[in-house]
Structures are given as structure tokens and as C-alpha cells.
Design an enzyme around this catalytic site. Structure first.
Site, PDB file in Angstrom:
ATOM      1  CB  THR A 110       6.389 -14.667  -6.077  1.00  0.00           C
ATOM      2  OG1 THR A 110       6.511 -13.947  -7.329  1.00  0.00           O
ATOM      3  CG2 THR A 110       6.574 -16.149  -6.333  1.00  0.00           C
ATOM      4  CD  GLU A 137      -2.895  -0.892  -0.140  1.00  0.00           C
ATOM      5  OE1 GLU A 137      -3.323   0.243  -0.426  1.00  0.00           O
ATOM      6  OE2 GLU A 137      -3.118  -1.894  -0.840  1.00  0.00           O
ATOM      7  N   GLY A 160       1.959  17.302  -8.176  1.00  0.00           N
ATOM      8  CA  GLY A 160       2.811  16.123  -8.304  1.00  0.00           C
ATOM      9  C   GLY A 160       3.098  15.486  -6.963  1.00  0.00           C
ATOM     10  CG  HIS A 213      -2.879   6.133  -6.032  1.00  0.00           C
ATOM     11  ND1 HIS A 213      -4.234   6.029  -6.269  1.00  0.00           N
ATOM     12  CD2 HIS A 213      -2.339   4.970  -6.495  1.00  0.00           C
ATOM     13  CE1 HIS A 213      -4.492   4.867  -6.845  1.00  0.00           C
ATOM     14  NE2 HIS A 213      -3.359   4.204  -6.989  1.00  0.00           N
TER      15      HIS A 213
END
Length: 363
Positions: free
Chosen positions: A220, A65, A91, A72
């Protein structure tokens, strides 16, 4: 109207401007040294996130995450909007954390609120900017993964930011044309899109199909290897959940999740050869990912005003991984090779019963 971005004023002083580098190494905590004194704080942040956020240096869900969050936050950057005299986003400026009550409501940011709420208190505790912390956590996290890279880390992003515009983050339901156009606006070539997608080798989905939370994109998910690039090219035969959801297509393996956008990019003539190139060249995959991440992490920033603190990022312990094998039960007939200019490599098949991925237990 108040939001959680109204952070203590002392955080605003975390902005660092470039100066003359010290000739002598700066003394940091626990007997450590840094080329620049401004890097010392990051050793303390490192200790904090490795022990707590990343469960003593593991390559688990919080790493996945955190790496997702670097993208993001940073990809909210559009020169095209700026040319229209509109705000095109800052940005890699930490706005996704500063304005989380707004930006996490964007459909593309579904689920990132969880890692933001885990990261924010650590950034505040160490008086570092949100933009710096997001990129640092991603770089440290991926270094915990077997085969992972040692990414560049530049510090000194200001804690001043503005809400990023919506619709700047590509979604799994987007066409290849739309993804290439959006990423091209931010300065990335079609090949660099593939380079960034090496992050999916240590990634999973949580919210497209919540019933199979944590289902990985390859077999994996804690190893930074080419299995993602290989397995995305296998014929889809199974639906890992009860039904297909928007942004999902059939997977080749039970328990594995396949994004519609990954499926399409793997087979598009503009990206297929870069996709295939990584399957038998781990070093190439790592080097190109590192270069693309360096570009991503400085979108909207002036590199000359940032300080190189890459020395704080841990050196990955297990940097070498072998070339992938076809999953047990698969053969070369299951490969949907899409690069027309180069033959697909001949791969052996893993021995044993047909490969499946056990479900992730609920946390």
C-alpha cells in the site's frame, strides 16, 4: 569553478531570526492568516507544490522522493567528525540542493538529483532557503498520504551551507551495527531509526534495480500504514526483478521490493520490538515518526532561531487506517517474529487470490 549553488544573493536574505511574535495574526494571500508574518510565504509555496509538484495533492512518486530527500539532506551531520576538528556537515541546511553537482555523486544519493531538479526552481521562485524548502516539501507531501501525519515545520534556515562530507548516509548494504553507529553519531537511538523508517510505508526503489523502477516496499505505497512493518517480517520467497542486486533480499510478494537493511533491522534484537509495536498501533507509529522527523529536520540548526510555521502544513484528510491483515495467500506461519519480549499479534488474512503488486508503468 562554479556550481549551481551560486544562487542569487536575494536568497541569502531568506534567513530568519527569531523575534517577538506578533499579537495579531498576519494577513497572507487568499484571505489566509498566520501567527507570524514570515510564515505567509509558505502558503504560496504550498499552493505551488500541491498543484504542480504533487499533482493536485496526490501521494505519488514525487511525494516519496521528497520525503526521502528530507533524510538525505539532514543526516549529513556528524559530531564525531567535529570532535576530530573536521567539518561534520551542516545537517538540515539544504546543502544537497545547493551543492547538488557534488553531493548527488555520493553513492547513497543515487537518484535524488531528479527530485532536486524539480524542487530547486520552486524554492528560487519563492525566495526561500533550500534547507527550509526541502523540509517543507517533505512535510506537505506526507500529509497527502492516507493515514499520514501532520509534521512540524520550522522556517528560518540560512541559505549559507557547505558541502556535506561523503559516507554519512546509511546505505541498504550496511550492517545493522554500522547503521546504528552512524545514526547514533547523529543523535538517534536504535528505536528512533525504526521510527524514521515509517517513511518506507510510502516509499519505493528506483535505482537499486532500475528494471523495476518504482517497485514499492509494501503493498500500500500511497497509504501511511503498518503494512511495511508487517510485510518486512514475512518470509522472503520471490525476487521481483530478474536477479537480486546489492542491497536487496527476497521479497514476500511479487512486485514488492525488500531492502537488505530493512530485513536486518526488522529482525535485530535492538530494533525488533519497536518494529513489531507499530503493526497494531497506527497512532503510536504516527506519533513516534512525527517526533523523530522533528529531530531530523533540525539537525545542525538552533531551534530557538527558527519560527514555527506548522500551521501551514495541511491537516491530513484521512488520518485513520485499520490494522493490517496478512496478505492473501499468507498465514501466521509466514511471519518471522523477532521480538522476544512480546508475543506477535494474531492477524487475520485478506481474502482472495494471492497478493501481488502490479508493476509501475514507466513515466
Amino acid at each position: 569553478m562554479q556550481f549551481r549553488q551560486l544562487i542569487p544573493l536575494f536568497l541569502l536574505s531568506s534567513s530568519v531570526s527569531a523575534g517577538v511574535f506578533q499579537q495579531k495574526p498576519a494577513k497572507c494571500s487568499k484571505g489566509r492568516t498566520a501567527t507570524h508574518s514570515q510564515c505567509c510565504v509558505w502558503f504560496d509555496v504550498l499552493d505551488d507544490i500541491q498543484a504542480g509538484l504533487f499533482d493536485r495533492g496526490q501521494c505519488g512518486e514525487e511525494v516519496h522522493e521528497s520525503l526521502r530527500l528530507t533524510f538525505h539532506d539532514a543526516i549529513g551531520f556528524s559530531p564525531a567528525l567535529q570532535h576530530q576538528n573536521k567539518f561534520g556537515g551542516g545537517g538540515a541546511d539544504g546543502s544537497i540542493m545547493a551543492f547538488s553537482q557534488i553531493e548527488t555523486k555520493y553513492s547513497a544519493n543515487d537518484g535524488v538529483d531528479e527530485i532536486i531538479e524539480l524542487q530547486r526552481p520552486i524554492a528560487i521562485r519563492h525566495y526561500v532557503s533550500f534547507g527550509d524548502f526541502i523540509q517543507f516539501a517533505g512535510a506537505v507531501g506526507v500529509s497527502n498520504c492516507a493515514g499520514g501525519p501532520r509534521l512540524e515545520f520550522l522556517a528560518g534556515r540560512s541559505n549559507h551551507s557547505r558541502v556535506s562530507p561523503d559516507h554519512l548516509i546509511p546505505e541498504p548494504t550496511d550492517s545493522v551495527d554500522a547503521i546504528i553507529a552512524r545514526m547514533g553519531d547523529a543523535g538517534f537511538s536504535p528505536y528512533e531509526i525504526v521510527d524514521l523508517l515509517a517513511s518506507h510505508s510510502v516509499a519505493a526503489q528506483d535505482h537499486i534495480d532500475p528494471s523495476i523502477h518504482g517497485s514499492p516496499f509494501d503493498s500500500t505505497p500511497s497509504t501511511f500504514d503498518a503494512n511495511f512493518f508487517l510485510e518486512t517480517l514475512l518470509k522472503g520467497t520471490v525476487i521481483p526483478g530478474a536477479s537480486l542486486h546489492p542491497g536487496e533480499v527476497k521479497s514476500p510478494l511479487q512486485g514488492e521490493f525488500r531492502l537488505q537493511s530493512d530485513f536486518a533491522l526488522a529482525r535485530d534484537p535492538r530494533t525488533a520490538c519497536e518494529w513489531q509495536a507499530f503493526i497494531t498501533d497506527h497512532d503510536l507509529m504516527v506519533s513516534r515518526f512525527r517526533a523523530a522527523m522533528s529531530k531530523l529536520a533540525t539537525l545542525g540548526q538552533n531551534r530557538k532561531r527558527l519560527i514555527d510555521c506548522s500551521e501551514v502544513i495541511p491537516v491530513p484528510k484521512n488520518t485513520k487506517v485499520g490494522n493490517p491483515l496478512l496478505p492473501a495467500g499468507k498465514s501466521m506461519h509466514d511471519v518471522e517474529a523477532s521480538c522476544k519480549s512480546k508475543p506477535f499479534p494474531c492477524l487475520a488474512t485478506q481474502p482472495g487470490p494471492e497478493t501481488s503488486i502490479p508493476p509501475v508503468p514507466p513515466s
